[in-house]
Motif scaffolding. Structure first.
Motif, PDB file in Angstrom:
ATOM      1  N   MET A 179      -4.040  16.106  -4.445  1.00 14.86           N
ATOM      2  CA  MET A 179      -4.717  14.830  -4.539  1.00 14.86           C
ATOM      3  C   MET A 179      -6.029  14.864  -3.745  1.00 14.86           C
ATOM      4  N   GLU A 180      -6.714  13.723  -3.703  1.00 13.56           N
ATOM      5  CA  GLU A 180      -7.975  13.646  -2.972  1.00 13.56           C
ATOM      6  C   GLU A 180      -7.738  13.885  -1.487  1.00 13.56           C
ATOM      7  N   ILE A 181      -8.522  14.792  -0.926  1.00 15.54           N
ATOM      8  CA  ILE A 181      -8.471  15.076   0.511  1.00 15.54           C
ATOM      9  C   ILE A 181      -9.897  14.966   1.029  1.00 15.54           C
ATOM     10  N   ASP A 182     -10.140  14.001   1.894  1.00 15.60           N
ATOM     11  CA  ASP A 182     -11.530  13.719   2.254  1.00 15.60           C
ATOM     12  C   ASP A 182     -11.588  13.047   3.611  1.00 15.60           C
ATOM     13  N   GLN A 183     -12.764  12.588   3.991  1.00 14.91           N
ATOM     14  CA  GLN A 183     -12.930  11.814   5.202  1.00 14.91           C
ATOM     15  C   GLN A 183     -12.504  10.363   4.953  1.00 14.91           C
ATOM     16  N   GLU A 184     -12.417   9.606   6.025  1.00 16.49           N
ATOM     17  CA  GLU A 184     -11.950   8.222   5.939  1.00 16.49           C
ATOM     18  C   GLU A 184     -12.841   7.387   5.027  1.00 16.49           C
ATOM     19  N   ALA A 185     -12.222   6.724   4.049  1.00 14.95           N
ATOM     20  CA  ALA A 185     -12.962   5.849   3.130  1.00 14.95           C
ATOM     21  C   ALA A 185     -12.685   4.372   3.405  1.00 14.95           C
ATOM     22  N   TYR A 186     -11.788   4.083   4.345  1.00 15.47           N
ATOM     23  CA  TYR A 186     -11.461   2.707   4.739  1.00 15.47           C
ATOM     24  C   TYR A 186     -11.036   1.861   3.542  1.00 15.47           C
ATOM     25  N   ARG A 187     -10.140   2.428   2.744  1.00 18.47           N
ATOM     26  CA  ARG A 187      -9.578   1.659   1.630  1.00 18.47           C
ATOM     27  C   ARG A 187      -8.446   0.766   2.135  1.00 18.47           C
ATOM     28  N   ASP A 188      -8.036  -0.160   1.276  1.00 17.70           N
ATOM     29  CA  ASP A 188      -6.853  -0.955   1.582  1.00 17.70           C
ATOM     30  C   ASP A 188      -5.634  -0.046   1.524  1.00 17.70           C
ATOM     31  N   TRP A 189      -4.529  -0.517   2.087  1.00 25.87           N
ATOM     32  CA  TRP A 189      -3.306   0.283   2.204  1.00 25.87           C
ATOM     33  C   TRP A 189      -2.835   0.797   0.849  1.00 25.87           C
ATOM     34  N   PHE A 190      -2.777  -0.059  -0.144  1.00 24.11           N
ATOM     35  CA  PHE A 190      -2.274   0.316  -1.462  1.00 24.11           C
ATOM     36  C   PHE A 190      -3.152   1.401  -2.077  1.00 24.11           C
ATOM     37  N   SER A 191      -4.443   1.200  -2.090  1.00 24.65           N
ATOM     38  CA  SER A 191      -5.354   2.158  -2.711  1.00 24.65           C
ATOM     39  C   SER A 191      -5.353   3.496  -1.978  1.00 24.65           C
ATOM     40  N   SER A 192      -5.282   3.464  -0.648  1.00 24.64           N
ATOM     41  CA  SER A 192      -5.315   4.708   0.115  1.00 24.64           C
ATOM     42  C   SER A 192      -4.089   5.564  -0.167  1.00 24.64           C
ATOM     43  N   GLN A 193      -2.925   4.926  -0.334  1.00 29.83           N
ATOM     44  CA  GLN A 193      -1.712   5.695  -0.602  1.00 29.83           C
ATOM     45  C   GLN A 193      -1.721   6.264  -2.024  1.00 29.83           C
ATOM     46  N   LEU A 194      -2.225   5.500  -2.983  1.00 29.47           N
ATOM     47  CA  LEU A 194      -2.268   5.986  -4.371  1.00 29.47           C
ATOM     48  C   LEU A 194      -3.264   7.118  -4.528  1.00 29.47           C
ATOM     49  N   THR A 195      -4.318   7.096  -3.744  1.00 29.41           N
ATOM     50  CA  THR A 195      -5.318   8.158  -3.813  1.00 29.41           C
ATOM     51  C   THR A 195      -4.768   9.475  -3.289  1.00 29.41           C
ATOM     52  N   ALA A 196      -3.861   9.400  -2.325  1.00 24.97           N
ATOM     53  CA  ALA A 196      -3.400  10.599  -1.625  1.00 24.97           C
ATOM     54  C   ALA A 196      -2.040  11.108  -2.079  1.00 24.97           C
TER      55      ALA A 196
END
Length: 420
Positions: A321-338
């Motif tokens: 999945m996406e591995i990157d620097q902090e994007a400061y997404r909301d909790w739901f979006s950050s978990q789905l991205t990773a």
């Protein structure tokens, strides 16, 4: 602060340490519930609430950390978050609570423990009855590696407080399973794992993507390494040497050394006592068959086998999945991205300890694993509503994607190294 109470809280806090430009102030999101008012962070942060079922208990540790309110005119890292997604996710969690999906089926976990003990017994009986020849030894090693892998998934449940209503019972059984059944440390696991959950796949915040220059992951890191002409290893071949230094060595070498040193350096004497009880039990059981040196080699061979199982299962959900620097997404979006899922089946559930439902587990880490499949359709619906990709794959494809991802990152590094 008692380690039982502090574990998840400290790790979530460490994973979100502010930069000098963003002091640790109370978040500006509105409280979720009147009962949480007055507790800094607990009423506002979905990440914090995800790990702590008893907000009143942990709230008493937070008051000394509140140093002020964030003024309305001050810039906030939360400005890019989607308030509608946040609202809908909180409604989803309330629905899960109303469906009793955080309620545990204790028979389920007793059966898991029983089958681990049964595997341990079968292993001993095999070498006792058939002797210490090559074939009985190999069979015993595979049986014990299976019990170790399953004990690893089981300790994960207790570590996430997803079995008993009272945290202290989860912590006690967690120490027994990870300590006495596996020879590892609950405090070491808590410190690593909750940082991973709070900031999955975020460089410098998720310890699971700290590869110590052995691998480059995602798209950002290999390009940065390439531009800076960093070549600790030939990363364009990392998908090949992964088979030599990844699955074979993680547990028997890196984790084993790190766990023992962590317990000693940080004086985790309770964890050390539990771990010693595992080694005593193992060597008392198998030295009569193999001698001291033979039992030591036997133990490391078991961990060599378990390490393959552990690495493939844990990496199939994240490294692709996406591995990157902090994007400061909301909790739901950050978990789905990773995170991504692997298709459900009886074997996949057992083989991965239900970590094939990695998306749901990351969204609701305290939910008992036997209920994750029940919330999955609602998570899919929420993803569809907001146009967020929900990835679910067959098991074989998920495993192959690990190698594809490493190859892709290696090519990005080589291109940047040669041409940028």
């Amino acid at each position: 602060m008692h380690d039982w109470a502090a574990g998840p809280f400290v790790c979530v806090l460490l994973a979100s340490i502010p930069t000098p430009q963003t002091p640790l102030l109370r978040a500006s999101l509105p409280p979720l519930h009147p009962a949480s008012a007055g507790h800094p962070i607990t009423g506002q942060q979905d990440a914090f609430r995800a790990f702590h079922p008893d907000l009143k208990f942990v709230g008493k540790f937070l008051k000394p950390l509140l140093i002020g309110e964030l003024a309305p005119e001050e810039p906030s890292q939360d400005h890019g978050k989607n308030s509608k997604i946040i609202e809908d996710f909180r409604a989803l969690k309330k629905t899960a609570e109303d469906m009793n999906l955080f309620k545990t089926n204790h028979v389920f976990f007793l059966l898991l423990l029983a089958h681990i003990i049964a595997l341990e017994s079968i292993a001993w009986f095999t070498v006792f009855y058939f002797g210490n020849g090559w074939i009985p030894t190999l069979i015993t090693a595979f049986v014990l590696a299976t019990s170790q892998a399953q004990a690893g998934w089981l300790q994960h449940d207790y570590g996430h407080l997803s079995v008993y209503r009272k945290p202290k019972w989860n912590h006690l059984v967690h120490k027994f399973v990870i300590g006495h059944l596996k020879g590892a440390s609950a405090n070491w696991w808590n410190h690593r794992h909750f940082q991973h959950h709070a900031k999955p796949n975020i460089f410098h915040k998720d310890p699971d993507v700290n590869m110590l220059h052995v691998f480059v992951l995602g798209e950002w890191q290999p390009i940065e390494y390439g531009k800076k002409k960093l070549k600790y290893l030939p990363y364009n071949h990392q998908h090949e040497y992964f088979f030599l230094i990844g699955p074979p060595l993680l547990i028997p070498m890196y984790f084993q050394y790190q766990i023992i040193m962590t317990m000693i350096v940080h004086k985790n004497w309770v964890d050390l006592a539990w771990a010693i009880s595992y080694y005593i039990r193992f060597f008392v059981t198998y030295i009569p068959f193999y001698g001291i040196l033979g039992a030591l080699l036997f133990l490391n061979f078991i961990r060599f086998l378990e390490s393959h199982w552990f690495v493939w299962v844990t990496q199939m959900n994240h490294i692709v999945m996406e591995i990157d620097q902090e994007a400061y997404r909301d909790w739901f979006s950050s978990q789905l991205t990773a995170t991504c899922n692997v298709e459900q089946s009886f074997f996949n559930d057992w083989f991965s300890g239900h970590l094939n439902f990695q998306i749901e587990h990351h969204l609701f880490p305290t939910m008992p694993r036997h209920n994750l499949h029940k919330i999955a359709p609602l998570v899919k619906s929420l993803c569809a509503k907001h146009g967020i990709e929900y990835q679910e794959k067959p098991l074989l494809r998920a495993l192959l994607d690990i190698i594809r991802s490493l190859r892709k990152s290696g090519k990005l590094w080589l291109d940047a190294y040669l041409h940028k």
